[in-house]
Design an enzyme around this catalytic site. Structure first.
Site, PDB file in Angstrom:
ATOM      1  N   PHE A 122       0.842  -1.244   0.093  1.00 18.45           N
ATOM      2  CA  PHE A 122      -0.138  -0.002  -0.094  1.00 18.45           C
ATOM      3  C   PHE A 122       0.969   1.028   0.072  1.00 18.45           C
ATOM      4  CE2 PHE A 122      -4.654   0.686   0.798  1.00 18.45           C
ATOM      5  CZ  PHE A 122      -4.949  -0.410   0.223  1.00 18.45           C
TER       6      PHE A 122
ATOM      7  N   ASP B 184     -22.129  14.374  11.638  1.00 20.70           N
ATOM      8  CA  ASP B 184     -23.220  14.248  12.742  1.00 20.70           C
ATOM      9  C   ASP B 184     -22.319  14.406  13.983  1.00 20.70           C
ATOM     10  OD1 ASP B 184     -24.259  13.434  10.535  1.00 20.70           O
ATOM     11  OD2 ASP B 184     -26.012  12.270  11.913  1.00 20.70           O
TER      12      ASP B 184
ATOM     13  N   GLN C  32      -8.453  14.325   3.029  1.00 23.87           N
ATOM     14  CA  GLN C  32      -7.580  13.581   2.038  1.00 23.87           C
ATOM     15  C   GLN C  32      -8.404  13.425   0.767  1.00 23.87           C
ATOM     16  OE1 GLN C  32      -6.837   9.066   2.804  1.00 23.87           O
ATOM     17  NE2 GLN C  32      -5.086  10.284   2.808  1.00 23.87           N
TER      18      GLN C  32
ATOM     19  N   HIS D 299      -8.360  11.040  -2.259  1.00 24.21           N
ATOM     20  CA  HIS D 299      -7.578   9.983  -2.885  1.00 24.21           C
ATOM     21  C   HIS D 299      -7.227   9.845  -4.263  1.00 24.21           C
ATOM     22  CE1 HIS D 299      -7.423   5.642  -3.804  1.00 24.21           C
ATOM     23  NE2 HIS D 299      -7.587   5.324  -2.524  1.00 24.21           N
TER      24      HIS D 299
ATOM     25  N   LEU E 209     -14.910   5.078  -5.599  1.00 25.71           N
ATOM     26  CA  LEU E 209     -13.428   4.840  -5.243  1.00 25.71           C
ATOM     27  C   LEU E 209     -13.257   3.533  -6.264  1.00 25.71           C
ATOM     28  CD1 LEU E 209     -10.983   5.371  -3.058  1.00 25.71           C
ATOM     29  CD2 LEU E 209     -11.521   3.257  -2.118  1.00 25.71           C
TER      30      LEU E 209
ATOM     31  N   THR F 277      -9.823   1.242  -5.373  1.00 27.08           N
ATOM     32  CA  THR F 277      -8.961   0.908  -4.134  1.00 27.08           C
ATOM     33  C   THR F 277      -7.527   1.282  -4.571  1.00 27.08           C
ATOM     34  OG1 THR F 277      -8.362  -0.582  -2.562  1.00 27.08           O
ATOM     35  CG2 THR F 277      -9.107  -1.369  -4.579  1.00 27.08           C
ATOM     36  N   GLU F 278      -6.856   1.678  -3.495  1.00 22.90           N
ATOM     37  CA  GLU F 278      -5.526   1.768  -3.725  1.00 22.90           C
ATOM     38  C   GLU F 278      -4.764   0.475  -3.837  1.00 22.90           C
ATOM     39  OE1 GLU F 278      -3.713   4.815  -1.159  1.00 22.90           O
ATOM     40  OE2 GLU F 278      -2.005   3.239  -0.502  1.00 22.90           O
TER      41      GLU F 278
ATOM     42  N   ARG G 122      -0.770   9.417  -0.194  1.00 22.17           N
ATOM     43  CA  ARG G 122      -1.825   9.809  -1.152  1.00 22.17           C
ATOM     44  C   ARG G 122      -1.616  11.253  -1.226  1.00 22.17           C
ATOM     45  NH1 ARG G 122      -6.667   6.206   1.534  1.00 22.17           N
ATOM     46  NH2 ARG G 122      -6.201   4.243   0.621  1.00 22.17           N
TER      47      ARG G 122
ATOM     48  N   HIS H 186     -12.130  11.916   0.225  1.00 17.89           N
ATOM     49  CA  HIS H 186     -12.149  10.576   0.579  1.00 17.89           C
ATOM     50  C   HIS H 186     -12.102  10.267   2.268  1.00 17.89           C
ATOM     51  CE1 HIS H 186     -11.526   6.228   0.742  1.00 17.89           C
ATOM     52  NE2 HIS H 186     -10.527   6.420   1.119  1.00 17.89           N
TER      53      HIS H 186
ATOM     54  N   ARG I 232      -3.193  10.810   5.911  1.00 21.42           N
ATOM     55  CA  ARG I 232      -3.359   9.156   6.414  1.00 21.42           C
ATOM     56  C   ARG I 232      -2.844   8.046   5.341  1.00 21.42           C
ATOM     57  NH1 ARG I 232      -7.215   5.043   5.381  1.00 21.42           N
ATOM     58  NH2 ARG I 232      -8.582   6.248   4.210  1.00 21.42           N
TER      59      ARG I 232
HETATM   60  C1  LIG Z   1     -14.905   3.434  -0.182  1.00 15.76           C
HETATM   61  C2  LIG Z   1     -13.875   3.633   0.838  1.00 15.76           C
HETATM   62  C3  LIG Z   1     -12.960   2.680   1.073  1.00 15.76           C
HETATM   63  C4  LIG Z   1     -11.922   2.570   2.157  1.00 15.76           C
HETATM   64  N1  LIG Z   1     -11.114   1.505   2.130  1.00 15.76           N
HETATM   65  C5  LIG Z   1     -10.463   1.662   3.332  1.00 15.76           C
HETATM   66  C6  LIG Z   1      -9.594   0.531   3.364  1.00 15.76           C
HETATM   67  O1  LIG Z   1      -9.275  -0.275   2.288  1.00 15.76           O
HETATM   68  N2  LIG Z   1      -8.699   0.586   4.601  1.00 15.76           N
HETATM   69  C7  LIG Z   1      -8.823   1.374   5.451  1.00 15.76           C
HETATM   70  O2  LIG Z   1      -8.024   1.480   6.306  1.00 15.76           O
HETATM   71  N3  LIG Z   1      -9.765   2.560   5.341  1.00 15.76           N
HETATM   72  C8  LIG Z   1     -10.628   2.351   4.382  1.00 15.76           C
HETATM   73  N4  LIG Z   1     -11.582   3.546   4.134  1.00 15.76           N
HETATM   74  C9  LIG Z   1     -11.778   4.358   5.263  1.00 15.76           C
HETATM   75  C10 LIG Z   1     -12.490   3.780   6.442  1.00 15.76           C
HETATM   76  O3  LIG Z   1     -13.364   2.691   5.670  1.00 15.76           O
HETATM   77  C11 LIG Z   1     -13.393   4.632   7.221  1.00 15.76           C
HETATM   78  O4  LIG Z   1     -12.395   5.647   7.710  1.00 15.76           O
HETATM   79  C12 LIG Z   1     -13.789   3.806   8.507  1.00 15.76           C
HETATM   80  O5  LIG Z   1     -14.406   2.461   7.949  1.00 15.76           O
HETATM   81  C13 LIG Z   1     -14.535   4.540   9.539  1.00 15.76           C
HETATM   82  O6  LIG Z   1     -15.393   3.768  10.329  1.00 15.76           O
HETATM   83  P1  LIG Z   1     -16.099   4.393  11.521  1.00 15.76           P
HETATM   84  O7  LIG Z   1     -16.467   3.333  12.350  1.00 15.76           O
HETATM   85  O8  LIG Z   1     -15.211   5.505  12.085  1.00 15.76           O
HETATM   86  O9  LIG Z   1     -17.429   5.143  10.850  1.00 15.76           O
HETATM   87  P2  LIG Z   1     -18.501   4.389   9.910  1.00 15.76           P
HETATM   88  O10 LIG Z   1     -18.255   3.076   9.433  1.00 15.76           O
HETATM   89  O11 LIG Z   1     -18.858   5.372   8.901  1.00 15.76           O
HETATM   90  O12 LIG Z   1     -19.726   4.378  10.898  1.00 15.76           O
HETATM   91  C14 LIG Z   1     -20.562   5.407  11.480  1.00 15.76           C
HETATM   92  C15 LIG Z   1     -21.626   5.016  12.123  1.00 15.76           C
HETATM   93  O13 LIG Z   1     -22.225   6.251  12.888  1.00 15.76           O
HETATM   94  C16 LIG Z   1     -23.526   5.830  12.675  1.00 15.76           C
HETATM   95  N5  LIG Z   1     -24.265   7.359  12.956  1.00 15.76           N
HETATM   96  C17 LIG Z   1     -23.825   8.286  12.186  1.00 15.76           C
HETATM   97  N6  LIG Z   1     -24.370   9.648  12.515  1.00 15.76           N
HETATM   98  C18 LIG Z   1     -25.290   9.213  13.498  1.00 15.76           C
HETATM   99  C19 LIG Z   1     -26.260   9.666  14.256  1.00 15.76           C
HETATM  100  N7  LIG Z   1     -26.490  11.327  13.966  1.00 15.76           N
HETATM  101  N8  LIG Z   1     -27.245   9.070  15.184  1.00 15.76           N
HETATM  102  C20 LIG Z   1     -26.966   7.620  15.068  1.00 15.76           C
HETATM  103  N9  LIG Z   1     -25.726   7.158  14.067  1.00 15.76           N
HETATM  104  C21 LIG Z   1     -24.962   7.771  13.737  1.00 15.76           C
HETATM  105  C22 LIG Z   1     -23.723   5.330  11.519  1.00 15.76           C
HETATM  106  O14 LIG Z   1     -25.075   4.794  11.265  1.00 15.76           O
HETATM  107  C23 LIG Z   1     -22.743   4.345  11.412  1.00 15.76           C
HETATM  108  O15 LIG Z   1     -23.268   3.262  12.369  1.00 15.76           O
HETATM  109  C24 LIG Z   1     -12.225   3.493   3.005  1.00 15.76           C
HETATM  110  C25 LIG Z   1     -13.360   4.567   3.126  1.00 15.76           C
HETATM  111  C26 LIG Z   1     -14.266   4.456   1.780  1.00 15.76           C
HETATM  112  C27 LIG Z   1     -15.180   5.713   1.689  1.00 15.76           C
END
Ligand SMILES: Cc1cc2nc3c(=O)[nH]c(=O)nc-3n(C[C@H](O)[C@H](O)[C@H](O)COP(=O)(O)OP(=O)(O)OC[C@H]3O[C@@H](n4cnc5c(N)ncnc54)[C@H](O)[C@@H]3O)c2cc1C
Length: 555
Positions: free
Chosen positions: A107, A204, A223, A225, A235, A237-238, A269, A334, A369
């Protein structure tokens, strides 16, 4: 109480349950629809005997352009191998190589191939396993699925004592009392258009914490991407470049040779995105505004095995068979490196309130990142926040916020439903996204950021009177959209104010009017806090440096 059920929230819930705490986890969508499900390429850890956590940590520090806090980075990289093993034992079917060991892919910005993966559906695979584990702990963890948190609650001393949530199914509003509260609400990508982030990623948690006085940090660090589809921002992916895909401009030149002669497409990135944007700006892009990503350099069989999701994306969203021809991509919004400022146990500047995952800024990513470090961040700091919050809760009595406190929220929602004659929420959201993508993107300057700030302030005023159509109670997503718009606008203003403040170029903040990195004046975090309805306040905090002194960053 845990708000958010992506990887950070679910990992926090499991860890808190393990301390003996009684846990509620709230999510505005079903947990396995959380945006973590989209994570594709993998998760980093120095698990191979030839690799070391120090090497992973140094790559992360360098990737962050020396803005990451090194104590936090050390914790994340030291704890990473055990976390991968824990996931594997819990049931995540990580890729195994021909010798039967866990296999890795390369990566960006990494000096070793240390990304563990499940094809290009790594987030999906981990999220489902965590959800199974949550169900196993159902006696201790109550799940509030499709409940929307509108506000965080504080007692008279300023301590966070829970939140107000709306049941999306019937529109009722309730107080959730909590001894400790963990925000795990994800990022704010929808403040940009286009973005790789799903429609639910609306900032939020960042805005709700900000509104009750929590400090935000590194908000200017957005960031872009390097490989998102021209037009819709999806996306690629990388992992594609990790497997060997290459970038070419319209003249057929493999231009990364000029910008990062050692790491080429696998520089970090920010470096690759700037290189692409420079090629596009200087007229060496394709007429559609993109650059070519050539995945045909990867053996077809390998692409079909390890990158099958982007084969589908290429076919369905661009009409391109990536195993046979290049696909056009460009840098696209991203990820947000900034967020709610926390310590290494997830504690924010508000007592009783924690944050973990993309909503938080520990800061392990600093100015940029590294790919595959975010899933790691969600799990390590989700777990640590869950453990700390669970232990803390043992010594506290249950707070009790009067149920009447929901009246303010209910009134606010009624007011939204009764508005007449304003702009539509969706129109304001579109203008916000396009504005941010124009002025607070890969390259920035004072004049553009000032214009951006003025537009965001105007949109904030317009949002006060924005209209919706649905006046019902059952799954009223119109009301939710209006509330989310307010959160995105708060995030956008924090991003722009911080970007205006940082008068240098570092990581994702590339100022054409201040092109150099200036450690003497700007090796510090920018903190943002609420200032009534006025422009947010700016303050600074030091960067923690343990082993690695800042030096010139080349790839
Ligand atoms: C397309 C894509 C591919 C990616 N690939 C990678 C990868 O391969 N490797 C890597 O390390 N990172 C990757 N990332 C980044 C990574 O996926 C995210 O940064 C990470 O998954 C975020 O996880 P989280 O648990 O913080 O939030 P999220 O998974 O976004 O979860 C947020 C949660 O909060 C809840 N929520 C939000 N607001 C409210 C509210 N007001 N009330 C109640 N619930 C709420 C939502 O319902 C959800 O359950 C990628 C990102 C994207 C967009």
């Amino acid at each position: 109480m845990i708000i958010g059920a992506g990887l950070a929230g679910q990992r926090a819930a499991l860890a808190a349950a393990q301390t003996g705490a009684s846990v509620a986890i709230v999510s505005k969508v079903h947990p396995v629809r959380s945006h973590s499900v989209a994570a594709a390429g993998g998760i980093n850890a120095a698990l191979n005997p030839e690799d070391t956590w120090e090497s992973h940590a140094f790559d992360t520090v360098k990737g962050s352009d020396y803005l990451g806090d090194q104590d936090a980075i050390e914790i994340m990289c030291r704890e990473a191998p055990d976390e991968i093993l824990w996931l594997e034992h819990a049931g995540v079917t990580f890729h195994r190589n021909e010798t039967g060991h866990l296999g890795t892919r390369a990566f960006g910005g990494a000096s070793a191939a240390r990304t563990y993966y499940v094809a290009d559906i790594t987030g999906h695979a981990i999220l489902h396993v965590l959800y199974e584990q949550l169900m196993k702990h159902a006696a201790q963890v109550d799940r509030y699925e499709e409940w929307f948190t509108t506000d965080l609650l504080q007692d008279d001393t300023g301590r966070c004592v829970g939140a107000i949530c709306r049941d999306l199914r019937d529109g009722t509003t309730q107080v959730f009392d909590a001894k400790s509260t963990i925000l795990a609400c994800g990022g704010a990508g929808q403040a940009y258009k286009p973005t790789t982030n799903g429609l639910i990623v609306t900032g939020d948690g960042i805005a709700q914490a900000f509104r009750i006085g929590a400090k935000l940090m590194d908000m200017e660090m957005i960031q872009y991407h390097p490989t998102t589809l021209v037009g819709n921002g999806l996306l690629i992916t990388e992992g594609a470049r990790g497997e060997g895909a290459q970038l070419f401009n319209a003249e057929g030149e493999r231009f990364m040779e000029k910008y990062a002669p050692n790491k080429l497409e696998l520089a970090s990135r920010d470096v690759v995105s700037r290189a692409e944007q420079t090629e596009i700006n200087e007229g060496r892009g394709f007429p559609d505004g993109g650059i070519a990503l050539d995945v045909t350099k990867v053996p077809r069989r390998r692409t079909l095995e390890a990158l099958r999701e982007i084969v589908n994306i290429g076919r369905d969203f661009a009409g391109v068979d990536i195993t046979r021809e290049p696909i056009h991509i460009r840098p696209g919004q991203h990820y947000i490196m900034g967020g709610v400022k926390t310590d290494v146990d997830g504690q924010t500047t508000i007592p009783g309130l924690y944050a973990a995952g993309e909503v938080a800024c520990v800061s392990v990513h600093g100015g940029n990142r590294l790919g595959a470090n975010s899933l790691l961040d969600t799990l390590i700091f989700g777990r640590r926040a869950g453990e700390h919050a669970g232990r803390l809760a043992k010594d506290l009595s249950m707070p009790s916020t009067p149920a009447a406190r929901v009246a303010d929220t209910e009134r606010r929602i009624r007011d939204i439903m009764n508005r007449q004659g304003g702009r539509r929420v969706s129109a304001i959201k579109d203008e916000l996204g396009e504005t941010m993508n124009k002025y607070a993107a890969v390259f920035r300057d004072e004049a553009g950021l000032q214009t951006c700030h003025q537009i965001v302030r105007r949109l904030k005023d317009e949002a006060e009177n924005a209209t919706i159509d649905d006046r019902g109670t059952v799954f009223n997503q119109d009301v939710i959209g209006a509330l989310e718009l307010g959160y995105m606008l708060d995030c956008a203003e924090a991003i722009v104010v911080a970007a205006l403040e940082r008068k240098e170029s570092r990581g994702a903040q590339s100022r054409t009017d201040y092109p150099g990195r200036n450690d003497e004046e700007w090796l510090k975090h920018i903190d943002i806090s609420v200032n009534g309805g006025d422009v947010p306040k700016v303050s600074y905090s030091p960067v923690t440096i343990t082993k690695w002194q800042p030096e010139e960053r080349t790839y």
